[in-house]
Design a protein around this motif. Sequence first.
Motif, short mmCIF file in Angstrom:
data_model
loop_
_atom_site.label_atom_id
_atom_site.label_comp_id
_atom_site.label_asym_id
_atom_site.label_seq_id
_atom_site.Cartn_x
_atom_site.Cartn_y
_atom_site.Cartn_z
N LEU A 62 5.37 49.08 -72.82
CA LEU A 62 6.62 48.72 -72.80
C LEU A 62 8.21 49.69 -72.22
CD1 LEU A 62 7.27 46.40 -76.04
CD2 LEU A 62 7.94 45.53 -73.82
N GLN A 63 7.13 51.25 -72.10
CA GLN A 63 8.56 52.46 -72.20
C GLN A 63 8.67 52.46 -70.54
OE1 GLN A 63 5.78 55.86 -73.24
NE2 GLN A 63 6.36 55.61 -75.63
N GLY A 64 7.70 51.73 -70.22
CA GLY A 64 8.15 51.29 -68.56
C GLY A 64 9.13 50.86 -68.49
N VAL A 65 8.51 49.27 -68.86
CA VAL A 65 10.32 48.48 -69.02
C VAL A 65 10.71 49.00 -69.41
CG1 VAL A 65 10.60 46.21 -69.61
CG2 VAL A 65 7.80 46.42 -69.05
N ALA A 66 11.09 49.90 -70.64
CA ALA A 66 12.19 50.22 -70.86
C ALA A 66 13.12 51.05 -70.11
CB ALA A 66 12.15 50.97 -72.09
N LYS A 67 12.26 51.60 -69.47
CA LYS A 67 12.55 53.32 -68.11
C LYS A 67 13.02 52.19 -67.14
CE LYS A 67 11.03 56.45 -67.12
NZ LYS A 67 9.85 57.80 -66.35
N THR A 68 13.10 51.30 -66.97
CA THR A 68 13.48 49.89 -65.55
C THR A 68 14.92 49.15 -66.45
OG1 THR A 68 11.33 49.86 -64.56
CG2 THR A 68 13.37 47.84 -64.02
#
Length: 127
Positions: A62-68
């Motif tokens: 989710l950290q990667g998705v949140a960064k996007t």
Amino acid sequence: MASVTARRALRDRIRANRAASAERRTIAKAARRVRTGPRSLATHIIATGADAATVKGVAKALQGVAKTARTNGLKGKRARIRRSFNGARNVVKTVYRYTREQIAQIAAAYKPRKAEYKAVRAALIAA
């Protein structure tokens, strides 16, 4: 000899009950915190009742998705924390806190493959 066996069984049952109680308290505390204001991704995931390994895996994803999502306009509340990092103490690190609604939007963009992760995603969207 029976009393020793009975004592061991009682001790093991007490330990198991204590561990289960601690786990329930952790989930309840995280759920209360999530209701009161913006919290970290991991806190939102813990509030769903997931185990530690699942929390770690979903949080990283989710950290990667949140960064996007941050580049697309979904901004969490920025916070600065001090913590140990790579052996250095008191390192200032920027972290992001998200409300329930923001987490639901992030989880909607997340496409997990594992069954446990799919269950956590559904719980995050529903909350």
